[in-house]
Design an enzyme around this catalytic site. Structure first.
Site, PDB file in Angstrom:
ATOM      1  N   GLU A 286     -78.159  62.013  24.606  1.00  0.00           N
ATOM      2  CA  GLU A 286     -77.484  60.851  25.196  1.00  0.00           C
ATOM      3  C   GLU A 286     -75.990  61.114  25.312  1.00  0.00           C
ATOM      4  O   GLU A 286     -75.486  62.094  24.769  1.00  0.00           O
ATOM      5  CB  GLU A 286     -77.757  59.577  24.395  1.00  0.00           C
ATOM      6  CG  GLU A 286     -77.507  59.664  22.923  1.00  0.00           C
ATOM      7  CD  GLU A 286     -78.137  58.475  22.164  1.00  0.00           C
ATOM      8  OE1 GLU A 286     -77.390  57.589  21.770  1.00  0.00           O
ATOM      9  OE2 GLU A 286     -79.362  58.452  21.973  1.00  0.00           O
ATOM     10  N   ARG A 290     -67.620  56.340  24.069  1.00  0.00           N
ATOM     11  CA  ARG A 290     -66.584  55.758  23.199  1.00  0.00           C
ATOM     12  C   ARG A 290     -65.940  56.849  22.355  1.00  0.00           C
ATOM     13  O   ARG A 290     -66.412  57.984  22.332  1.00  0.00           O
ATOM     14  CB  ARG A 290     -67.252  54.767  22.245  1.00  0.00           C
ATOM     15  CG  ARG A 290     -68.302  55.466  21.377  1.00  0.00           C
ATOM     16  CD  ARG A 290     -68.812  54.627  20.233  1.00  0.00           C
ATOM     17  NE  ARG A 290     -69.575  55.431  19.306  1.00  0.00           N
ATOM     18  CZ  ARG A 290     -70.837  55.784  19.443  1.00  0.00           C
ATOM     19  NH1 ARG A 290     -71.509  55.397  20.511  1.00  0.00           N
ATOM     20  NH2 ARG A 290     -71.433  56.515  18.525  1.00  0.00           N
TER      21      ARG A 290
HETATM   22  C1  MV4 Z   1     -85.226  62.957  19.541  1.00  0.00           C
HETATM   23  C2  MV4 Z   1     -85.548  63.832  18.483  1.00  0.00           C
HETATM   24  C3  MV4 Z   1     -86.468  64.812  18.732  1.00  0.00           C
HETATM   25  N1  MV4 Z   1     -87.062  64.923  19.946  1.00  0.00           N
HETATM   26  N2  MV4 Z   1     -85.802  63.118  20.730  1.00  0.00           N
HETATM   27  C4  MV4 Z   1     -82.753  59.766  19.227  1.00  0.00           C
HETATM   28  C5  MV4 Z   1     -81.725  58.802  18.801  1.00  0.00           C
HETATM   29  C6  MV4 Z   1     -80.903  59.577  17.888  1.00  0.00           C
HETATM   30  N3  MV4 Z   1     -80.084  58.774  17.041  1.00  0.00           N
HETATM   31  C7  MV4 Z   1     -81.895  60.417  17.153  1.00  0.00           C
HETATM   32  N4  MV4 Z   1     -82.846  60.741  18.149  1.00  0.00           N
HETATM   33  C8  MV4 Z   1     -83.703  61.769  18.195  1.00  0.00           C
HETATM   34  N5  MV4 Z   1     -84.330  61.973  19.382  1.00  0.00           N
HETATM   35  C9  MV4 Z   1     -86.714  64.078  20.909  1.00  0.00           C
HETATM   36  N6  MV4 Z   1     -87.294  64.213  22.103  1.00  0.00           N
HETATM   37  C10 MV4 Z   1     -84.904  63.647  17.249  1.00  0.00           C
HETATM   38  C11 MV4 Z   1     -83.995  62.612  17.109  1.00  0.00           C
HETATM   39  C12 MV4 Z   1     -83.411  62.481  15.813  1.00  0.00           C
HETATM   40  C13 MV4 Z   1     -83.995  61.652  14.817  1.00  0.00           C
HETATM   41  C14 MV4 Z   1     -85.145  60.906  15.063  1.00  0.00           C
HETATM   42  C15 MV4 Z   1     -85.695  60.102  14.072  1.00  0.00           C
HETATM   43  C16 MV4 Z   1     -85.098  60.039  12.805  1.00  0.00           C
HETATM   44  C17 MV4 Z   1     -83.955  60.766  12.550  1.00  0.00           C
HETATM   45  C18 MV4 Z   1     -83.390  61.578  13.550  1.00  0.00           C
HETATM   46  C19 MV4 Z   1     -82.229  62.309  13.275  1.00  0.00           C
HETATM   47  C20 MV4 Z   1     -81.678  63.102  14.275  1.00  0.00           C
HETATM   48  C21 MV4 Z   1     -82.273  63.180  15.525  1.00  0.00           C
END
Ligand code: MV4
Length: 442
Positions: A286, A290
């Site tokens: 993303e 900011r």
């Molecule tokens: C992901 C991911 C793995 N694969 N998307 C999305 C919002 C952001 N704050 C974390 N996000 C993630 N998106 C895909 N396709 C891994 C994360 C991720 C994460 C997800 C769940 C719990 C903790 C996390 C920590 C870092 C990244």
């Protein structure tokens, strides 16, 4: 340049922005809630106004009052800080209507990037790699169809998501329908938008982000990258600049992607492009429109005052330096000092009985704390950020240990010792860690 800026925030970021304004000769206007009458930002600003009760909806999120006040005091610009109204396109639009500059890339860019599936489209169009993913899911059947196509595990994401809300990993088809229902419910409650899409879920990823600075002429400068993989329950704990162990090829390619994305949307001011990094590949996650909490590690390494240039570019001033002028040889680490119970990580409150702030070369403590300050339960538990910078990563870790050992905060339970644990942990020290590191260390 602006002559007066209203700071629509509190705590360390309000203090950070006020400092930048003072150095630039810009007058500052603080806003505060009933709970923040004794807050440092209120004392530091040239003028301060209480605008409502302790709940953020009654004060720091009250758009009408903030805009009316900015007009009444003659502030030409509003700095939103991070969190609060900083990524709210409606606020940006209302400021535009009243001829107030919101220090941001503007309502249009915020709108695009705030909708994750739109941001993915823009990234794709700009040639930036994205994870395999779906359109907005129409119904349960549609979700099942997409998941089959993408392959499990998948991750459901609310279009309007943020702050770790509205995401859920789904490992098997029999979990999908109830997970979708949950995410939709959460998204509806948190963002008043229940649109959800899905992506292929990548395990054991690093969270790496690229800091950009852009001006209205279309010039984009890359201010390095940061690793933010040390996070617990979607709260970042430690950030470092640069990200350790990235190949130079991957890094340069990521920089080109960030630049292409910024140019594709006509980005102005500072922003961050977040990527997931797995093995030797990266994927757009993303874009944050900011100033970020962790901007300070970048400042220490790059030698650029990011808030100063955020304000300058928002005022239409062009960037006078070039990519080759940006320093990148040093290494900085930031530990977020939070008021929390050391056993269950729940937020702590209390009065600062004793505070000793570490000092030394390239040791920085950004906070709004002072002796006798009362930490209340109304706001985010982050009290400040301890940041160090050294010639090497090992040097930065040693310096952080020294600074943490010097840091004294009595009266408010905090996570100083947790940070020491990380600095002494083999996995952290080696540097090749991912977002799973917290489960292993804590
Ligand atoms: C992901 C991911 C793995 N694969 N998307 C999305 C919002 C952001 N704050 C974390 N996000 C993630 N998106 C895909 N396709 C891994 C994360 C991720 C994460 C997800 C769940 C719990 C903790 C996390 C920590 C870092 C990244």
């Amino acid at each position: 340049m602006f002559s007066k800026i209203l700071i629509a925030n509190r705590s360390e970021v309000a203090v950070r922005v006020i400092r930048a304004c003072k150095e630039m000769g810009i007058e500052t206007v603080a806003i505060y809630s009933d709970a923040d009458a004794d807050a440092l930002h209120v004392e530091m600003a040239d003028e301060s106004y209480c605008i409502g009760g302790p709940l953020v909806k009654d004060s720091y999120l009250n758009m009408d009052v903030i805009i009316t006040l900015a007009q009444a005091v003659g502030a030409e610009a509003i700095h939103p800080g991070y969190g609060m109204l900083s990524e709210n396109p409606e606020f940006a639009r209302r400021c535009e209507e009243k001829n107030i500059t919101l220090i941001s890339p503007g309502a249009e860019v915020m709108e695009k990037m705030g909708q994750k599936e739109v941001a993915r489209e823009v990234a794709k169009y700009a040639g930036v790699p994205i994870t395999p993913g779906s359109d907005i899911l129409k119904n349960d059947k549609d979700a099942i169809k997409w998941a089959k196509k993408i392959g499990y595990p998948v991750i459901l994401k609310a279009r309007a998501g943020g702050g770790g809300k509205g995401i859920r990993v789904v490992r098997e088809e029999n979990e999908l329908v109830s997970a979708l229902e949950q995410v939709k419910k959460e998204a509806k409650n948190s963002f008043a938008d229940d649109a959800v899409f899905m992506e292929k879920y990548l395990e054991n990823v690093k969270h790496v982000e690229v800091q950009i600075l852009a001006d209205k002429s279309g010039k984009v400068v890359i201010l390095g990258d940061r690793d933010c993989s040390v996070q617990r329950k979607n709260q970042k704990l430690i950030e470092e600049c640069p990200a350790p162990v990235l190949s130079e090829e991957l890094r340069q390619s990521m920089y080109e992607s960030a630049k292409a994305l910024a140019k594709a949307v006509g980005y102005v001011t500072v922003g961050t492009v977040e990527f997931l990094v797995k093995d030797n590949a990266y994927y757009f996650m993303e874009m944050n429109t900011r100033l970020q909490v962790e901007h300070s590690v970048t400042e220490m390494v790059c030698g650029i005052d990011i808030v100063e240039w955020q304000i300058r570019t928002a005022a239409g001033i062009e960037i006078p330096f070039d990519q080759k002028d940006i320093a990148h040889k040093k290494h900085a680490i930031e530990c977020r000092i939070c008021a929390e119970n050391s056993k269950d990580f729940t937020p702590a409150t209390g009065k600062v009985e004793l505070l000793h702030i570490p000092g030394g070369v390239d040791v920085r403590f950004d906070s709004a704390l002072y002796q006798n300050y009362e930490v209340t339960p109304f706001y985010d538990s982050m009290l400040g950020k301890l940041i160090v910078c050294a010639d090497t990563r090992d040097g930065a870790i040693r310096k952080m240990k020294s600074a943490l050992s010097e840091f004294v905060l009595v009266g408010v339970e905090n996570n100083r010792e947790m940070h020491m644990k990380f600095m002494e942990n083999g996995k952290f020290v080696v540097g090749n860690y991912d977002t799973g590191i917290c489960q292993k260390v804590l």
